[in-house]
Design a protein around this motif. Structure first.
Motif, short mmCIF file in Angstrom:
data_model
loop_
_atom_site.label_atom_id
_atom_site.label_comp_id
_atom_site.label_asym_id
_atom_site.label_seq_id
_atom_site.Cartn_x
_atom_site.Cartn_y
_atom_site.Cartn_z
N ASP A 171 -54.29 52.06 -81.07
CA ASP A 171 -54.13 53.07 -80.02
C ASP A 171 -55.46 53.36 -79.31
O ASP A 171 -55.49 53.62 -78.10
CB ASP A 171 -53.57 54.37 -80.60
N LEU A 172 -56.55 53.32 -80.09
CA LEU A 172 -57.87 53.64 -79.53
C LEU A 172 -58.56 52.41 -78.93
O LEU A 172 -59.65 52.54 -78.35
CB LEU A 172 -58.77 54.23 -80.62
N GLY A 173 -57.95 51.24 -79.07
CA GLY A 173 -58.55 50.02 -78.52
C GLY A 173 -59.63 49.43 -79.39
O GLY A 173 -60.42 48.60 -78.92
N LEU A 174 -59.70 49.85 -80.65
CA LEU A 174 -60.68 49.29 -81.57
C LEU A 174 -60.15 47.97 -82.16
O LEU A 174 -58.95 47.85 -82.37
CB LEU A 174 -60.96 50.27 -82.71
N PRO A 175 -61.00 46.98 -82.37
CA PRO A 175 -62.47 47.02 -82.30
C PRO A 175 -63.05 46.60 -80.96
O PRO A 175 -64.26 46.54 -80.82
CB PRO A 175 -62.86 46.01 -83.38
N ASP A 176 -62.21 46.29 -79.96
CA ASP A 176 -62.75 45.83 -78.68
C ASP A 176 -63.52 46.93 -77.96
O ASP A 176 -64.47 46.65 -77.22
CB ASP A 176 -61.60 45.33 -77.79
N ARG A 177 -63.14 48.16 -78.14
CA ARG A 177 -63.82 49.28 -77.50
C ARG A 177 -64.93 49.80 -78.41
O ARG A 177 -64.81 49.77 -79.63
CB ARG A 177 -62.80 50.39 -77.23
N ASP A 178 -66.00 50.28 -77.82
CA ASP A 178 -67.13 50.80 -78.57
C ASP A 178 -66.69 52.03 -79.36
O ASP A 178 -66.24 53.02 -78.77
CB ASP A 178 -68.26 51.18 -77.60
N PRO A 179 -66.81 52.01 -80.71
CA PRO A 179 -66.39 53.18 -81.48
C PRO A 179 -67.21 54.42 -81.16
O PRO A 179 -66.73 55.54 -81.33
CB PRO A 179 -66.59 52.73 -82.94
N GLY A 180 -68.44 54.23 -80.69
CA GLY A 180 -69.27 55.37 -80.31
C GLY A 180 -68.74 56.10 -79.09
O GLY A 180 -69.19 57.21 -78.79
N ILE A 181 -67.79 55.48 -78.38
CA ILE A 181 -67.14 56.13 -77.24
C ILE A 181 -65.71 56.52 -77.59
O ILE A 181 -65.25 57.62 -77.31
CB ILE A 181 -67.15 55.18 -76.02
N ALA A 182 -65.00 55.59 -78.25
CA ALA A 182 -63.58 55.83 -78.56
C ALA A 182 -63.38 57.01 -79.51
O ALA A 182 -62.46 57.82 -79.31
CB ALA A 182 -62.97 54.56 -79.16
N LEU A 183 -64.20 57.13 -80.52
CA LEU A 183 -63.99 58.18 -81.52
C LEU A 183 -64.31 59.58 -80.99
O LEU A 183 -63.55 60.52 -81.22
CB LEU A 183 -64.80 57.86 -82.78
N PRO A 184 -65.44 59.77 -80.25
CA PRO A 184 -65.66 61.10 -79.65
C PRO A 184 -64.57 61.48 -78.66
O PRO A 184 -64.16 62.66 -78.59
CB PRO A 184 -67.01 60.96 -78.97
N ASP A 185 -64.07 60.49 -77.91
CA ASP A 185 -62.99 60.77 -76.96
C ASP A 185 -61.75 61.27 -77.70
O ASP A 185 -61.08 62.21 -77.24
CB ASP A 185 -62.65 59.52 -76.15
N ARG A 186 -61.43 60.65 -78.84
CA ARG A 186 -60.26 61.07 -79.62
C ARG A 186 -60.44 62.50 -80.14
O ARG A 186 -59.51 63.32 -80.06
CB ARG A 186 -60.08 60.12 -80.80
N LEU A 187 -61.60 62.79 -80.66
CA LEU A 187 -61.84 64.12 -81.21
C LEU A 187 -61.75 65.20 -80.13
O LEU A 187 -61.21 66.28 -80.36
CB LEU A 187 -63.22 64.16 -81.88
#
Length: 470
Positions: A171-187
């Motif tokens: 759903d968050l696009g991991l691992p193709d998306r940078d986790p340093g961006i995807a995870l803060p966006d989710r929170l």
């Protein structure tokens, strides 16, 4: 087991009893005789390929789940316990021990727990005054040890959490998306939580303020560490009920153990979210388990990569069975897991001949070793030093060695086997699990005598050791 024969009598019996079927009716459906089924259920005969196919076709049994790995781990722990001189008059055969672990695993666990209590009692009493009052607490597992055993006997794989983490990663696009961006966006989008920096001088990696809806992270920690801590917080916020249910199933004896298990499960989820199962397994195969390339592709640390490789035990989709350990400079194993036959000793330090210790002497390098344990099993082992520091020049860095390896039959799946002569017996270093259970007679690095050997002392002759093993 080691012979390749599959003894799954208890599993077959449980399957038959779950359907409330007689042996005669069950045998008829499998196309075998009742006497053969009876022998299978009592682990007197292994299952044949034809029986396995019948189980898969007629009872929807996943053949990939019929592995002896759990039994290997339990068998290893039982063998180590029975190596204690306490059991010296009793010398069970390997076949007897296999029957116990396969047919009565609860009894094996109980015996191991009793032996652990006995060892802890003796070790703690030895460090106290003779006048110290004995209490029952000496004989109990510590909460940490209880949780360690919980993860050990579930193969360090938690199916519900792994699947949930993989779905969320997609759903968050991991691992193709940078986790340093995807995870803060989710929170922020899901929970209204901001990511802020921890104040300078505060020796903390992560601090969550529920009232302020803020997650404070150490800005000097590596990016992989910050991503992991954000994933940990997502686990606590979104999967708390599932984690609580799994922890309750552990039937821990103290509230402290339950809380430690919850932390361990949230850590598990964080690793599974940042390194989602199927993409990570595919990358491991493609890159031939190159730790540095995997770390670069997923934005993770070498330790995170090595630990995740040891958890790839999903039924029907297993990775290479590997062992993983983290060792401090004193030789203490601070993290351990093995999906391979190699099982780490529960007491004492690691074998000094293992290449994990050499990693401290060669910082920045990955060291390879071909090794053979006393049972004749051969392994490929790789080790490297890692340094953890987030406080600048004046902070004391934490130094560890991490070691990862596999049985030699899987060596071709690892880039680290390239150029090594895995066919030559002389290329393999003899290592042990622990001096106390290793019976190699002429090891110059032996720290203590083995428990099951008698010593011979010759006053007129001295070798490397002041005694010989009879």
């Amino acid at each position: 087991m080691a012979s390749g024969k599959l003894y799954i009598g208890r599993r077959v019996r449980e399957l038959r009893e779950a359907g409330r079927t007689t042996q005669a009716a069950f045998a008829e459906r499998l196309g075998i005789s009742t006497s053969y089924l009876n022998q299978i259920e009592n682990n007197q005969r292994p299952v044949s390929a034809a029986v396995l196919l019948s189980l898969a076709e007629k009872f929807q049994v996943d053949i990939a789940t019929l592995s002896a790995s759990d039994g290997d781990r339990l068998l290893s722990a039982l063998v180590e316990a029975l190596a204690d001189p306490l059991f010296e008059p009793y010398a069970p055969t390997l076949h007897e021990l296999k029957l116990i672990t396969q047919n009565a695993p609860g009894l094996a666990h109980a015996l191991i727990a009793c032996h652990q209590a006995y060892r802890r009692n003796g070790e703690q009493l030895a460090s106290y005054d003779d006048q110290m009052v004995r209490t029952n607490s000496f004989a109990e597992l510590t909460p940490y040890e209880e949780v360690r055993d919980f993860f050990h006997f579930v193969d360090n794989y938690v199916h519900e959490l792994d699947l949930a983490a993989e779905r969320l990663a997609a759903d968050l696009g991991l691992p193709d998306r940078d986790p340093g961006i995807a995870l803060p966006d989710r929170l922020e989008a899901r929970h209204g939580i901001r990511i802020l920096k921890i104040d300078p001088g505060e020796d903390t990696l992560r601090r969550f303020d529920p009232a302020a809806r803020a997650l404070f992270l150490n800005p000097y920690a590596p990016a992989a560490t910050r991503s992991f801590q954000m994933a940990f917080q997502i686990a606590a916020l979104e999967f708390g009920a599932e984690i609580d249910a799994i922890a309750r199933r552990g039937e821990f004896r103290t509230p402290e153990a339950v809380e430690i298990c919850r932390i361990g499960l949230q850590n598990y989820f964080a690793g599974a979210l940042t390194l989602p199962y199927q993409p990570f397994l595919a990358a491991a195969r493609e890159l031939r388990h190159d730790l540095e390339l995997l770390a670069a592709r997923f934005g993770a640390s070498l330790e995170q990569i090595a630990h995740r490789l040891s958890t790839l035990q999903r039924p029907g989709m297993k990775g290479v069975p590997v062992f993983f350990a983290r060792i401090d400079r004193a030789g203490n194993i601070t993290k351990r897991h093995s999906a391979a036959k190699l099982q780490f000793a529960r007491y004492g330090a690691a074998c000094p001949l293992w290449n994990a210790h050499q990693a401290f002497e060669m910082p920045g390098r990955i060291i390879r070793q071909l090794a053979e344990t006393p049972d004749g099993v051969r392994y490929l082992s790789v080790a490297t030093e890692i340094v953890k520091s987030s406080g600048g020049f004046n902070a004391t860095p934490r130094r560890y060695a991490i070691a990862l390896g596999c049985e030699i039959s899987y060596a071709s799946d690892f880039v680290y086997a390239d150029g090594l002569d895995i066919t030559s017996r002389s290329a393999f270093d003899p290592i042990g699990i622990s001096c106390r259970i290793c019976d190699r007679p002429n090891c110059a690095q032996r720290a203590v005598p083995p428990l099951k050997q008698r010593l011979a002392v010759d006053h007129n002759r001295r070798g490397v050791l002041p005694y010989a093993l009879t």
